[in-house]
Design a protein around this motif. Structure first.
Motif, PDB file in Angstrom:
ATOM      1  N   THR A  23       0.845  -1.198   0.000  1.00 54.56           N
ATOM      2  CA  THR A  23       0.000   0.000   0.000  1.00 54.56           C
ATOM      3  C   THR A  23       0.880   1.247   0.000  1.00 54.56           C
ATOM      4  OG1 THR A  23      -0.092  -0.018   2.429  1.00 54.56           O
ATOM      5  CG2 THR A  23      -1.858  -1.148   1.240  1.00 54.56           C
ATOM      6  N   ASN A  24       0.320   2.334  -0.510  1.00 55.51           N
ATOM      7  CA  ASN A  24       1.076   3.580  -0.592  1.00 55.51           C
ATOM      8  C   ASN A  24       0.879   4.419   0.668  1.00 55.51           C
ATOM      9  OD1 ASN A  24       2.659   5.691  -1.673  1.00 55.51           O
ATOM     10  ND2 ASN A  24       1.900   5.270  -3.728  1.00 55.51           N
ATOM     11  N   MET A  25       1.585   5.522   0.730  1.00 47.61           N
ATOM     12  CA  MET A  25       1.635   6.335   1.933  1.00 47.61           C
ATOM     13  C   MET A  25       0.486   7.338   2.008  1.00 47.61           C
ATOM     14  SD  MET A  25       4.743   8.928   0.902  1.00 47.61           S
ATOM     15  CE  MET A  25       4.601   9.895   2.405  1.00 47.61           C
ATOM     16  N   LEU A  26       0.293   7.868   3.213  1.00 44.95           N
ATOM     17  CA  LEU A  26      -0.651   8.946   3.464  1.00 44.95           C
ATOM     18  C   LEU A  26       0.112  10.244   3.653  1.00 44.95           C
ATOM     19  CD1 LEU A  26      -3.181   7.583   6.126  1.00 44.95           C
ATOM     20  CD2 LEU A  26      -3.567   7.899   3.693  1.00 44.95           C
ATOM     21  N   THR A  27      -0.480  11.333   3.195  1.00 48.96           N
ATOM     22  CA  THR A  27       0.020  12.665   3.521  1.00 48.96           C
ATOM     23  C   THR A  27      -1.104  13.445   4.196  1.00 48.96           C
ATOM     24  OG1 THR A  27      -0.564  13.472   1.313  1.00 48.96           O
ATOM     25  CG2 THR A  27       1.696  12.705   1.644  1.00 48.96           C
ATOM     26  N   LEU A  28      -0.742  14.553   4.780  1.00 50.78           N
ATOM     27  CA  LEU A  28      -1.721  15.399   5.471  1.00 50.78           C
ATOM     28  C   LEU A  28      -1.541  16.833   4.999  1.00 50.78           C
ATOM     29  CD1 LEU A  28      -3.902  15.721   7.668  1.00 50.78           C
ATOM     30  CD2 LEU A  28      -2.071  15.960   9.349  1.00 50.78           C
ATOM     31  N   ASN A  29      -2.591  17.362   4.371  1.00 56.15           N
ATOM     32  CA  ASN A  29      -2.538  18.718   3.811  1.00 56.15           C
ATOM     33  C   ASN A  29      -1.344  18.880   2.869  1.00 56.15           C
ATOM     34  OD1 ASN A  29      -4.870  19.629   5.214  1.00 56.15           O
ATOM     35  ND2 ASN A  29      -3.639  19.908   7.060  1.00 56.15           N
ATOM     36  N   GLY A  30      -1.091  17.830   2.083  1.00 59.57           N
ATOM     37  CA  GLY A  30      -0.056  17.890   1.057  1.00 59.57           C
ATOM     38  C   GLY A  30       1.354  17.661   1.552  1.00 59.57           C
ATOM     39  N   LEU A  33      -2.392   9.021  -0.862  1.00 61.94           N
ATOM     40  CA  LEU A  33      -3.663   9.602  -0.434  1.00 61.94           C
ATOM     41  C   LEU A  33      -3.399  10.756   0.524  1.00 61.94           C
ATOM     42  CD1 LEU A  33      -6.771   9.566  -0.210  1.00 61.94           C
ATOM     43  CD2 LEU A  33      -6.536   7.829   1.589  1.00 61.94           C
ATOM     44  N   ASP A  34      -3.988  11.914   0.228  1.00 66.56           N
ATOM     45  CA  ASP A  34      -3.790  13.101   1.061  1.00 66.56           C
ATOM     46  C   ASP A  34      -5.036  13.384   1.891  1.00 66.56           C
ATOM     47  OD1 ASP A  34      -2.212  15.459   1.853  1.00 66.56           O
ATOM     48  OD2 ASP A  34      -3.808  16.580   0.857  1.00 66.56           O
ATOM     49  N   PHE A  35      -4.857  13.435   3.204  1.00 67.76           N
ATOM     50  CA  PHE A  35      -5.932  13.802   4.115  1.00 67.76           C
ATOM     51  C   PHE A  35      -5.982  15.319   4.227  1.00 67.76           C
ATOM     52  CE2 PHE A  35      -6.411   9.508   5.357  1.00 67.76           C
ATOM     53  CZ  PHE A  35      -7.531   9.413   6.185  1.00 67.76           C
ATOM     54  N   SER A  36      -7.172  15.865   4.072  1.00 68.09           N
ATOM     55  CA  SER A  36      -7.390  17.293   4.329  1.00 68.09           C
ATOM     56  C   SER A  36      -8.838  17.467   4.743  1.00 68.09           C
ATOM     57  CB  SER A  36      -7.101  18.134   3.078  1.00 68.09           C
ATOM     58  OG  SER A  36      -8.089  17.911   2.070  1.00 68.09           O
ATOM     59  N   PHE A  37      -9.112  18.548   5.421  1.00 68.87           N
ATOM     60  CA  PHE A  37     -10.481  18.785   5.880  1.00 68.87           C
ATOM     61  C   PHE A  37     -11.428  18.894   4.694  1.00 68.87           C
ATOM     62  CE2 PHE A  37     -13.927  21.730   7.018  1.00 68.87           C
ATOM     63  CZ  PHE A  37     -14.507  21.011   8.057  1.00 68.87           C
ATOM     64  N   GLU A  38     -10.990  19.572   3.641  1.00 70.99           N
ATOM     65  CA  GLU A  38     -11.847  19.764   2.469  1.00 70.99           C
ATOM     66  C   GLU A  38     -12.150  18.429   1.788  1.00 70.99           C
ATOM     67  OE1 GLU A  38      -9.964  23.358   3.721  1.00 70.99           O
ATOM     68  OE2 GLU A  38      -9.055  21.448   3.109  1.00 70.99           O
ATOM     69  N   ALA A  39     -11.120  17.585   1.651  1.00 72.86           N
ATOM     70  CA  ALA A  39     -11.323  16.290   0.994  1.00 72.86           C
ATOM     71  C   ALA A  39     -12.230  15.390   1.818  1.00 72.86           C
ATOM     72  CB  ALA A  39      -9.979  15.614   0.752  1.00 72.86           C
ATOM     73  N   LEU A  40     -12.054  15.405   3.136  1.00 74.43           N
ATOM     74  CA  LEU A  40     -12.898  14.596   4.017  1.00 74.43           C
ATOM     75  C   LEU A  40     -14.340  15.078   3.993  1.00 74.43           C
ATOM     76  CD1 LEU A  40     -10.409  14.216   6.978  1.00 74.43           C
ATOM     77  CD2 LEU A  40     -11.486  12.300   5.789  1.00 74.43           C
ATOM     78  N   THR A  41     -14.525  16.402   3.940  1.00 73.52           N
ATOM     79  CA  THR A  41     -15.881  16.964   3.896  1.00 73.52           C
ATOM     80  C   THR A  41     -16.589  16.544   2.608  1.00 73.52           C
ATOM     81  OG1 THR A  41     -15.196  18.867   5.229  1.00 73.52           O
ATOM     82  CG2 THR A  41     -17.222  19.094   3.959  1.00 73.52           C
TER      83      THR A  41
END
Length: 488
Positions: free
Chosen positions: A274-281, A327-335
């Motif tokens: 599996t690939n990595m996660l980022t947070l807010n880029g 995969l990038d976690f961000s508030f906008e993407a989660l919303t």
């Protein structure tokens, strides 16, 4: 459907038609967590991805033995052969027994996985529970001339192994490049070559976790545990070995070398990462503060989010990206994902209420085929979800009287969507209408609290917040106003 499944094999770099070693049975091993701290979201994504893969194989009718280990010994700092064991260090800092640390964080890991609705593995062995098996493997590798003892420690001889094998076959690295990229030994090292890795380490006087062996009181090397446990429960050869891409080198590379030296055969048919996660880029990092723990994601108790998100929304968000993509976690993407999740749940609910007609105006068979075409293409969940939204569009058309489904087509669509949404993607149903009602009620409550704060009636303001928290609803005041979320 079984014969159509293709899996991307890291070993070959190609998508290959999946064929299990034993007909209709699958052996799958996934490297589990090192239990010395709270599980992070990157770990969660790996285990959720393989949970989806496990679920789909079961859906196809395979009998799956899914083994996921717990690393509770031998994992030294910086994934090296020197330094302090991560669990021993944590135990020393907190003045606890190592197994207290192991129990605490193993329990926490299981709780988080349960919130994400991950199925438990078939077997969850621990490294400390398989010391004898690891010692036996070390001795056999020594007997074959591919490992050597040095001052009570035992190291794998990479260059000797590479004379008849290919060390670097998984990560596509050449031993010549690896050698040129390492420092020369200073004469103080126990190892013959910088590439050699520990199979067994002699414990220093301060090292808490230690076991007797023919070479010393010590502990197994980190790479060895997975070889021992996968061999014990899945045999000399098995179907799938998985983990995060960060484990490809050196951990999985060393596993291949160890296992092949021990058994004389390549241990795994399909290597998956599996690939990595980022947070807010940006890369997630505790040191920079750009880090998010699962419970912070659920509660919103962090400056990085304006509110929390239900675990099912977070799981759905992860399924919207292919397991091999970043995969990038961000508030906008989660919303945005939250809105999509609610739309899908509403579609599933509406599907149960549709009426039928004698004939269909929709190609249900073609739609269902597209579901399986996506999943059979290396578990392509984002394409599957896109096709599920196509199904929601059809559901809405039938609901509005603009299209029709026959009884057979409706029943087929119901059973297939329920199986893929809940059994394969692993989502739990959340009643969108109830959520809407709660949102309306919370708007009123927070408006009352806002008025209390504006009138400096802190007692009422705090009482509303505390009572909501007791009811499982977290309220968070921020620079952009007040947000709320349901505690999972």
């Amino acid at each position: 459907m079984q014969n159509q499944l293709k899996i991307y094999n890291t070993l070959t770099g190609e998508k290959e038609v999946f064929q299990s070693i034993l007909e209709n049975q699958v052996g799958m091993y996934v490297c589990g967590p090192t239990v010395y701290s709270d599980v992070h979201l990157g770990n969660c994504r790996t285990f959720i991805s393989f949970d989806m893969i496990y679920r789909y194989l079961l859906h196809l009718g395979y009998k799956v033995r899914y083994v996921r280990n717990i690393t509770d010994a031998g994992h030294l700092e910086n994934d090296a052969d020197e330094g302090e064991d991560k669990i021993s260090k944590k135990a020393r800092l907190e003045s606890l027994e190592p197994m207290e640390i192991v129990q605490k964080y193993t329990t926490g890991f299981h709780e988080i996985m349960a919130k994400f609705n991950a199925l438990p593995p078939s077997i969850e062995p621990t490294a400390t529970g398989h010391i004898i098996e690891q010692i036996e493997i070390v001795q056999e590798i020594i007997n074959k001339g591919l490992a050597y003892e040095s001052n009570g420690s035992v190291y794998f001889d990479v260059e000797t192994y590479n004379q008849e094998n290919d060390y670097g076959t998984l990560s596509k690295r050449k031993i010549e490049d690896l050698i040129s990229g390492t420092r020369d030994l200073d004469g103080q090292s126990e190892k013959r070559s910088p590439l050699d890795f520990a199979l067994w380490k002699k414990a220093s006087p301060s090292h808490i976790m230690r076991w007797p062996s023919p070479w010393s009181l010590g502990f197994p090397g980190w790479h060895l545990e997975c070889t021992a446990m996968s061999h014990k429960y899945l045999g000399a050869q098995f179907d799938i070995h998985g983990g995060g891409m960060d484990l490809k080198f050196p951990h999985h590379e060393c596993e291949i070398a160890q296992a092949k030296s021990f058994t004389g055969t390549n241990p795994v048919n399909y290597w998956m990462h599996t690939n990595m996660l980022t947070l807010n880029g940006k890369k997630m990092s505790k040191s920079t503060g750009n880090n998010l723990l699962p419970d912070e994601l659920f509660s919103g108790d962090t400056t990085l989010l304006e509110k929390g998100f239900h675990p099912m929304v977070a799981r759905f968000f992860m399924m919207q990206a292919h397991y091999r993509s970043e995969l990038d976690f961000s508030f906008e993407a989660l919303t945005a994902s939250e809105k999509g999740f609610h739309k899908l749940m509403q579609g599933v609910k509406d599907l149960e209420l549709l009426s039928t007609k004698e004939a269909s105006t929709e190609d249900v068979d073609g739609l269902i085929s597209s579901f399986y075409a996506a999943m059979n293409d290396d578990f392509n969940t984002p394409v599957l979800i896109a096709q599920l939204f196509e199904a929601v569009t059809i559901i809405n058309k039938v609901k509005d009287g603009k299209s029709s489904l026959s009884k057979d087509d409706l029943n087929n669509l119901k059973s297939t969507m329920n199986a893929l949404v809940f059994d394969v993607l692993g989502l739990n149903y959340i009643d969108v209408s109830d959520d809407s009602k709660l949102s309306s009620a919370m708007e009123i409550i927070l408006e009352l609290r806002k008025n209390a704060r504006e009138n400096k009636n802190w007692e009422i303001s705090d009482l509303i917040r505390d009572k909501l928290n007791e009811a499982g609803i977290a309220v968070k005041d921020g620079k952009d106003g007040t947000s709320w979320s349901v505690n999972s």
